[in-house]
Design an enzyme around this catalytic site. Structure first.
Site, mmCIF file in Angstrom:
data_model
loop_
_atom_site.group_PDB
_atom_site.id
_atom_site.type_symbol
_atom_site.label_atom_id
_atom_site.label_comp_id
_atom_site.label_asym_id
_atom_site.label_seq_id
_atom_site.Cartn_x
_atom_site.Cartn_y
_atom_site.Cartn_z
ATOM 1 N N THR A 172 -6.684 -0.435 7.478
ATOM 2 C CA THR A 172 -7.995 -1.072 7.392
ATOM 3 C C THR A 172 -8.385 -1.530 8.792
ATOM 4 O O THR A 172 -7.539 -1.678 9.669
ATOM 5 C CB THR A 172 -7.983 -2.271 6.430
ATOM 6 O OG1 THR A 172 -6.963 -3.199 6.838
ATOM 7 C CG2 THR A 172 -7.729 -1.820 4.999
ATOM 8 N N ASP B 201 -13.529 -5.440 7.064
ATOM 9 C CA ASP B 201 -14.191 -6.647 7.561
ATOM 10 C C ASP B 201 -15.356 -6.265 8.469
ATOM 11 O O ASP B 201 -15.160 -5.504 9.428
ATOM 12 C CB ASP B 201 -13.208 -7.508 8.360
ATOM 13 C CG ASP B 201 -12.020 -7.967 7.538
ATOM 14 O OD1 ASP B 201 -12.078 -9.090 7.001
ATOM 15 O OD2 ASP B 201 -11.045 -7.196 7.427
ATOM 16 N N ARG C 213 0.839 -1.197 0.000
ATOM 17 C CA ARG C 213 0.000 0.000 0.000
ATOM 18 C C ARG C 213 0.876 1.251 0.000
ATOM 19 O O ARG C 213 0.543 2.259 -0.619
ATOM 20 C CB ARG C 213 -0.940 0.001 1.194
ATOM 21 C CG ARG C 213 -2.057 1.047 1.088
ATOM 22 C CD ARG C 213 -2.973 1.002 2.300
ATOM 23 N NE ARG C 213 -3.447 -0.359 2.529
ATOM 24 C CZ ARG C 213 -3.576 -0.911 3.725
ATOM 25 N NH1 ARG C 213 -3.253 -0.221 4.812
ATOM 26 N NH2 ARG C 213 -4.027 -2.142 3.845
#
Length: 238
Positions: A91, A205, A25
């Site tokens: 994330t 998630d 990333r």
């Protein structure tokens, strides 16, 4: 100065750094957002880059997974490379019904099941909170771009694979918006070192809905979060 974990030279880093967990990333951000980006460190495949964003010198450096790994890189960036401002861009998971995959959460404060903060704070509970002004910059950056965000608290855990329904119920009851593995530790170290820090995460998630982002999206489909963070770093410099 080369450290055991960073082989950049003195001056290779900007004093403003974006820190994703994933080295890929970091590479994605450097290639797609920074002009004239150069790789400044690559020890253990933990990649770091420095380039220009809208004329402003910005660095991006991966921190790996978990509090111990992230604290190594934050400590060395601040102590050896004079970094003053860090935004963790990562994330996270969630158990909140109205939060969905790809939603963005800015973290005000983070609780944790890790022992790290207690070890460093003489076995007392430390209030791990973000820098107010950096949170404000992230909020204004998102607002200026018309990007919807959520703002609230996180729970930072040492365990990725664990089933604990009682804990999940508690997180829901306390309206904990995001679950990650780094923020509480990064916030506490930043407080000790006297730097500005904030954490912004995209939901990858949903634990209760059993929904998750693909591994490809985790690397490259986080553009709104990246844009908000870059704009926040230069907001007061324009």
């Amino acid at each position: 100065m080369v450290t055991p974990h960073i082989n950049a030279k003195k001056g290779d880093f900007s004093d403003c750094v974006l820190m994703p967990g994933d080295p890929l990333r970091a590479r994605y951000i450097a290639k797609n957002y920074l002009k004239n980006a150069i790789e400044v460190t690559n020890i253990r495949s933990m990649l770091g880059y420095t380039g220009r964003y809208k004329g402003h010198r910005i660095s991006v450096m991966s921190h790996g997974i978990g509090i111990p790994s992230s604290l190594i890189y934050v400590k060395e960036l601040v102590s050896e490379y004079n970094v003053k401002k860090i935004i963790r861009i990562g994330t996270c998971g969630t158990v909140i019904e109205h939060i969905n995959i790809n939603d963005i959460i800015i973290c005000l404060g983070a609780s944790t099941d890790s022992k790290v903060n207690r070890l460093r704070f003489h076995d007392n509970d430390f209030s791990s909170v973000a820098d107010f002004y950096l949170i404000l910059d992230l909020f204004n950056s998102a607002n200026n771009a018309g990007i919807k965000i959520n703002i609230g608290n996180f729970f930072t855990t040492d365990l990725f694979y664990v089933k604990n329904d009682k804990l999940l119920d508690t997180l829901q009851r306390y309206n904990i918006l995001g679950i990650d593995m780094e923020t509480a530790g990064i916030y506490s170290l930043a407080s000790e070192l006297g730097i500005q820090v904030a954490s912004i995460c995209t939901v990858s998630d949903h634990i209760l809905k059993k929904d998750q982002m693909s591994y490809i999206d985790r690397e490259s489909n986080l553009n709104n979060m990246i844009y908000i963070s870059l704009e926040a770093l230069i907001l007061k410099k324009v």
